[in-house]
Each structure stands twice: as C-alpha cells, then as structure tokens.
Design an enzyme around this catalytic site. Structure first.
Site, PDB file in Angstrom:
ATOM      1  N   HIS A 184       0.846  -1.207   0.000  1.00 35.54           N
ATOM      2  CA  HIS A 184       0.000   0.000   0.000  1.00 35.54           C
ATOM      3  C   HIS A 184       0.870   1.242   0.000  1.00 35.54           C
ATOM      4  O   HIS A 184       2.085   1.156   0.129  1.00 35.54           O
ATOM      5  CB  HIS A 184      -1.014  -0.021   1.144  1.00 35.54           C
ATOM      6  CG  HIS A 184      -0.421   0.106   2.514  1.00 35.54           C
ATOM      7  ND1 HIS A 184       0.380  -0.861   3.073  1.00 35.54           N
ATOM      8  CD2 HIS A 184      -0.528   1.095   3.446  1.00 35.54           C
ATOM      9  CE1 HIS A 184       0.733  -0.480   4.299  1.00 35.54           C
ATOM     10  NE2 HIS A 184       0.207   0.697   4.541  1.00 35.54           N
ATOM     11  N   HIS A 240       4.657  -4.581  10.845  1.00 36.42           N
ATOM     12  CA  HIS A 240       5.027  -3.871  12.079  1.00 36.42           C
ATOM     13  C   HIS A 240       5.194  -4.840  13.242  1.00 36.42           C
ATOM     14  O   HIS A 240       4.505  -5.860  13.310  1.00 36.42           O
ATOM     15  CB  HIS A 240       3.958  -2.839  12.465  1.00 36.42           C
ATOM     16  CG  HIS A 240       3.938  -1.621  11.597  1.00 36.42           C
ATOM     17  ND1 HIS A 240       4.751  -0.538  11.806  1.00 36.42           N
ATOM     18  CD2 HIS A 240       3.201  -1.329  10.509  1.00 36.42           C
ATOM     19  CE1 HIS A 240       4.516   0.388  10.883  1.00 36.42           C
ATOM     20  NE2 HIS A 240       3.570  -0.068  10.070  1.00 36.42           N
ATOM     21  N   HIS A 251       1.413   3.971   1.873  1.00 36.02           N
ATOM     22  CA  HIS A 251       1.925   4.776   2.994  1.00 36.02           C
ATOM     23  C   HIS A 251       3.448   4.908   2.942  1.00 36.02           C
ATOM     24  O   HIS A 251       4.153   3.975   2.551  1.00 36.02           O
ATOM     25  CB  HIS A 251       1.489   4.161   4.332  1.00 36.02           C
ATOM     26  CG  HIS A 251       0.033   4.406   4.636  1.00 36.02           C
ATOM     27  ND1 HIS A 251      -0.674   3.659   5.545  1.00 36.02           N
ATOM     28  CD2 HIS A 251      -0.842   5.305   4.128  1.00 36.02           C
ATOM     29  CE1 HIS A 251      -1.926   4.107   5.596  1.00 36.02           C
ATOM     30  NE2 HIS A 251      -2.052   5.097   4.740  1.00 36.02           N
ATOM     31  N   ASP A 304      -0.165  -3.817   6.274  1.00 38.28           N
ATOM     32  CA  ASP A 304      -0.818  -3.306   7.481  1.00 38.28           C
ATOM     33  C   ASP A 304      -2.274  -3.767   7.568  1.00 38.28           C
ATOM     34  O   ASP A 304      -3.119  -3.084   8.152  1.00 38.28           O
ATOM     35  CB  ASP A 304      -0.783  -1.768   7.505  1.00 38.28           C
ATOM     36  CG  ASP A 304       0.614  -1.229   7.791  1.00 38.28           C
ATOM     37  OD1 ASP A 304       1.521  -2.031   8.074  1.00 38.28           O
ATOM     38  OD2 ASP A 304       0.783   0.002   7.729  1.00 38.28           O
ATOM     39  N   HIS A 316      -7.451  -0.916   5.628  1.00 35.85           N
ATOM     40  CA  HIS A 316      -6.431   0.036   6.109  1.00 35.85           C
ATOM     41  C   HIS A 316      -6.272   1.146   5.074  1.00 35.85           C
ATOM     42  O   HIS A 316      -6.324   2.326   5.396  1.00 35.85           O
ATOM     43  CB  HIS A 316      -5.130  -0.715   6.342  1.00 35.85           C
ATOM     44  CG  HIS A 316      -3.995   0.141   6.790  1.00 35.85           C
ATOM     45  ND1 HIS A 316      -3.949   0.766   8.014  1.00 35.85           N
ATOM     46  CD2 HIS A 316      -2.832   0.479   6.160  1.00 35.85           C
ATOM     47  CE1 HIS A 316      -2.824   1.451   8.116  1.00 35.85           C
ATOM     48  NE2 HIS A 316      -2.128   1.300   7.006  1.00 35.85           N
ATOM     49  N   ASP A 352       5.879   4.887   5.037  1.00 32.19           N
ATOM     50  CA  ASP A 352       6.775   3.955   5.732  1.00 32.19           C
ATOM     51  C   ASP A 352       6.837   2.598   5.028  1.00 32.19           C
ATOM     52  O   ASP A 352       7.537   1.695   5.482  1.00 32.19           O
ATOM     53  CB  ASP A 352       6.380   3.800   7.212  1.00 32.19           C
ATOM     54  CG  ASP A 352       4.980   3.259   7.420  1.00 32.19           C
ATOM     55  OD1 ASP A 352       4.070   3.618   6.638  1.00 32.19           O
ATOM     56  OD2 ASP A 352       4.778   2.475   8.367  1.00 32.19           O
ATOM     57  N   HIS A 353       6.125   2.467   3.916  1.00 32.30           N
ATOM     58  CA  HIS A 353       6.166   1.230   3.114  1.00 32.30           C
ATOM     59  C   HIS A 353       6.783   1.455   1.730  1.00 32.30           C
ATOM     60  O   HIS A 353       7.200   0.499   1.091  1.00 32.30           O
ATOM     61  CB  HIS A 353       4.751   0.649   2.961  1.00 32.30           C
ATOM     62  CG  HIS A 353       4.162   0.218   4.273  1.00 32.30           C
ATOM     63  ND1 HIS A 353       3.987  -1.088   4.628  1.00 32.30           N
ATOM     64  CD2 HIS A 353       3.755   0.951   5.341  1.00 32.30           C
ATOM     65  CE1 HIS A 353       3.481  -1.162   5.848  1.00 32.30           C
ATOM     66  NE2 HIS A 353       3.333   0.067   6.300  1.00 32.30           N
TER      67      HIS A 353
END
Ligand SMILES: [Zn+2]
Length: 266
Positions: A62, A179, A64, A141, A118, A66-67
């Site tokens: 996805h 995570h 985001h 996530d 998410h 941090d990905h």
C-alpha cells in the site's frame, strides 16, 4: 537470522527492522532477493551487501510512506522490478496488480489478494508453493499478529471481509506483518478474552522474545485464529466483551466495536 532452511529450493525469508517498529521483509533463493514494503532503502542495501545478492524486485502492499519511502532509491540503484497495487498512487511507476493476478518471482507464483480496509487499494501477496515447501503471506498493514490495521480509508465491513479472507489460508501459512506491534496487541487480546490460554501463553513467549531483541514474527494463520480477537468476532467471549448492547449484533458490528476499543486502548 534465517528462517525455514528446509531445502535448496526453499525461500529464505527474514525481517529487516526499519524506523521505530517496521519490518521490511527480504526473501531470496540464494541467487537473487526481493523485498516487501521498503520504507527505507538503507536497511535493504546493507542486507543485500551482507548476503552478496542482487535485488530483483519489490512488492508494495500500500501507498503509505513507511512502506514505499525507499522504493525510488532502490529502483534507481538496481533497476529492479516494482510490483504494486493498481488502485493506489505510488511514488514510482510499478507493475500494477490487482485481485487474482499472479506474479512470477524467485521461481514461485505469487497470488495477489485485494484486502481493503487500512487503505482502499491495499493488496497482499501469497505464494503457491510446491508440496512440502512453506507458504508465505505478506499482508502489510492489514493483518498484524493479535491485531489488525487501523481503518484509514476503508470501512469495518471491508476490513472484516479482508481479514476473514486471509484467515481462510492454510493454517501453516507464515504471516509476515509489516510492524512489530505484537506485544501491545496481545495485551489488548487479553483484555478482550481474559480466559484465552493461547493468548496468555503467547504473551509470555513474545515478551521473552522481545526482551532478547528478537522479532515476534512471522506468525501463522492457525496461531492467529487462536489469539487474534479480530479473527474471532464469532466467539461468545469476544461478543460479550465488546458489549454492543444487543445479544444478536452482527459480525461487522462486533468487529467495529473491537476496532474502536483498540483505537483507545492503552
Ligand atoms: Zn499503512
């Protein structure tokens, strides 16, 4: 650290810690590597140097930051393939994949599952292994050990359907979450189901692993079915715990109440 060295054709899969609590999963067959959700290029570059392997590709679950934060740098320095969700805007052009697509990587077929909740376009990747070889799920996530992602772009109904779909994978599927949230999630799971002895045992086990600096992951689908309250919305103890005010609340109402509770649980 290497997991499941069960034969020359088995994939080696390992989590690379990034930021506060992210894992970038690295998988390889001894000749080339792929990574999942590289939010940062540096840990990937260091691991590739240590392993002496080229980067062949990137799976993105996805959009985001941090990905995907390390995707552009990794692609620029390696020219690797980038595979990502068709329904999301990504920082680099990717091979767009959607539900039901199959990606050939590292000699295996990877099935794409659209698992919204998410984010709206979130996908997961699961291999179709040869007999006796491990099955790996990279779920970003969506599913965490003993928990699930927050509902940023999707509804409770969508997330529940996504989780229930993942829960139908074979029990021994290795679950590679993005995570390290397991310990906090298990404390919530214990609050929901104080009588669940599997949750109690997992709390002890994961607390010891984390104290040694080891990851709690991967989990398995079978384990998550026993400990993850978000996969257990039909359990009488879970339904009673959320106190939705009715005895016949539907699964989505129970799930939504659980998710709201977790959002504020400390
Ligand atoms: Zn996310």
């Amino acid at each position: 650290m290497t997991m499941v060295p069960s034969g020359p054709t088995a994939l080696q899969v390992q989590p690379l810690p990034a930021f506060e609590d992210n894992y970038i999963w690295l998988l390889h067959d001894g000749r080339a590597a792929w990574v999942v959700d590289p939010g940062d290029a540096a840990p990937v570059q260091a691991a590739l140097r240590d392993l002496g392997l080229p980067l062949a590709g990137i799976f993105i679950t996805h959009h985001h930051g941090d990905h995907v934060g390390g995707v552009a740098a990794l692609r620029a320095t390696t020219g690797c393939r980038v595979v990502g969700p068709a329904r999301e805007a990504l920082p680099v052009a990717a091979e767009a994949v959607d539900d039901g697509d199959v990606v050939e990587a590292l000699g295996q077929r990877w099935r794409v599952l659209h698992v919204p909740g998410h984010t709206a376009g979130h996908v997961a990747y699961v291999n179709e292994p040869a007999v006796d070889l491990p099955r790996w799920l990279f779920c970003g996530d969506t599913l965490f050990s003993a928990g699930c992602g927050r509902l940023f772009e999707g509804t409770a109904a969508q997330m529940l359907a996504s989780l229930q779909r993942l829960a139908t994978l074979p029990e021994d599927t290795h679950v590679c979450c993005a995570h390290e949230y397991t310990l906090a999630n298990l404390r919530f799971a214990r609050a929901v189901e104080p009588g669940n002895t599997d949750v109690q045992a997992s709390l002890r086990d994961v607390a010891q692993r984390r104290a040694r600096g080891e990851p709690s992951l991967p989990s398995t689908i079978g384990h998550e079915r026993r400990i993850n309250p978000f996969l257990r919305v039909r359990e009488p103890a879970v339904r009673a715990a959320v106190q939705t005010g009715t005895t016949d609340a539907d699964d989505v109402a129970v799930f939504a109440a659980l998710r709201r509770w977790k959002d504020h649980f400390r």
